[in-house]
Scaffold this motif. Structure first.
Motif, PDB file in Angstrom:
ATOM      1  N   PRO A  90      55.657  10.292  66.443  1.00  0.00           N
ATOM      2  CA  PRO A  90      56.262  10.521  67.770  1.00  0.00           C
ATOM      3  C   PRO A  90      55.238  11.093  68.756  1.00  0.00           C
ATOM      4  N   TRP A  95      53.855   4.836  69.155  1.00  0.00           N
ATOM      5  CA  TRP A  95      55.272   5.229  69.073  1.00  0.00           C
ATOM      6  C   TRP A  95      55.955   5.024  70.420  1.00  0.00           C
ATOM      7  N   GLU A  96      55.310   5.431  71.496  1.00  0.00           N
ATOM      8  CA  GLU A  96      55.911   5.295  72.834  1.00  0.00           C
ATOM      9  C   GLU A  96      56.195   3.828  73.155  1.00  0.00           C
ATOM     10  N   ALA A 118      62.784  10.717  68.725  1.00  0.00           N
ATOM     11  CA  ALA A 118      61.617  11.581  68.539  1.00  0.00           C
ATOM     12  C   ALA A 118      61.964  12.804  67.703  1.00  0.00           C
TER      13      ALA A 118
END
Length: 207
Positions: A90, A95-96, A118
């Motif tokens: 996260p 991840w984003e 998250a």
């Protein structure tokens, strides 16, 4: 996203990409466990899946799994491929990006799912590699059917109304009516017997 470890033949790679993009559902075959259905998003050579509270149930995935892909046209098995699983951290750029792609594909979200993911969930990238284990014209004899996945889902409160009641309710009412009818008939028979004994002058105590 991370590219596959070993390049696949162009025809297999094209079929894999088509299967991944046309269908949002795949099955993750975990050795020693079971085959788990999962919705996913395909992005640059990786199938992205999210699991955890409020999302689809998935076990902790080992480093290597098998992915079973279906044909969007027939719904049948199309490909089985090996894949590396990578848990995304996260806050990392990977991840984003994955979270935004999954959020855009997520149906019926009622909260800030990215924040929840998250804090509570796991986003995993499944990266296929090597040649397909199964492909058109080369399928294993195993049909891959499994028992439904374990889940805590249940009906806890209101259930839809049914005209005449549900099947088990109708059976219970019918049984109660039959028992009441039998009791009334028995009462009538006992009453007749008492009358006969009174006329004959016989004992009738206890009837």
């Amino acid at each position: 996203m991370t590219e596959p470890t070993d390049p696949q033949p162009s025809n297999a790679s094209a079929l894999l990409s088509e299967a991944m993009t046309k269908s949002g559902l795949l099955w993750i075959d975990v050795e020693g466990d079971r085959t788990w259905p999962a919705w996913h998003v395909w992005d640059e050579g990786a199938a992205l899946v999210v699991s955890g509270p409020g999302e689809q149930p998935l076990p902790w995935l080992p480093a290597d799994v098998r992915l079973i892909l279906r044909s969007k046209d027939t719904g049948g098995r199309l490909l089985t491929v090996r894949a590396h699983s990578h848990v995304l951290e996260p806050g990392s750029p990977q991840w984003e990006r994955a979270a935004e792609l999954l959020r855009a594909s997520r149906l019926n979200a009622v909260d800030d799912c990215v924040t929840r993911w998250a804090a509570q969930c796991t986003i995993t990238a499944l990266v296929p590699y090597d040649s397909p284990v199964e492909s058109p014209g080369a399928y294993a004899a195993d049909d891959h059917r499994r028992a439904p996945a374990r889940t805590a889902a249940t009906t806890t409160s209101w259930r839809p109304w049914h005209l005449g009641g549900r099947g088990e309710e109708r059976v219970a009412r019918k049984r109660v009516r039959a028992e009441a009818k039998a009791a009334r008939k028995a009462d009538k028979e006992r009453a007749k017997l008492r009358k006969k004994r009174r006329r004959r002058g016989g004992p009738f105590r206890g009837l």
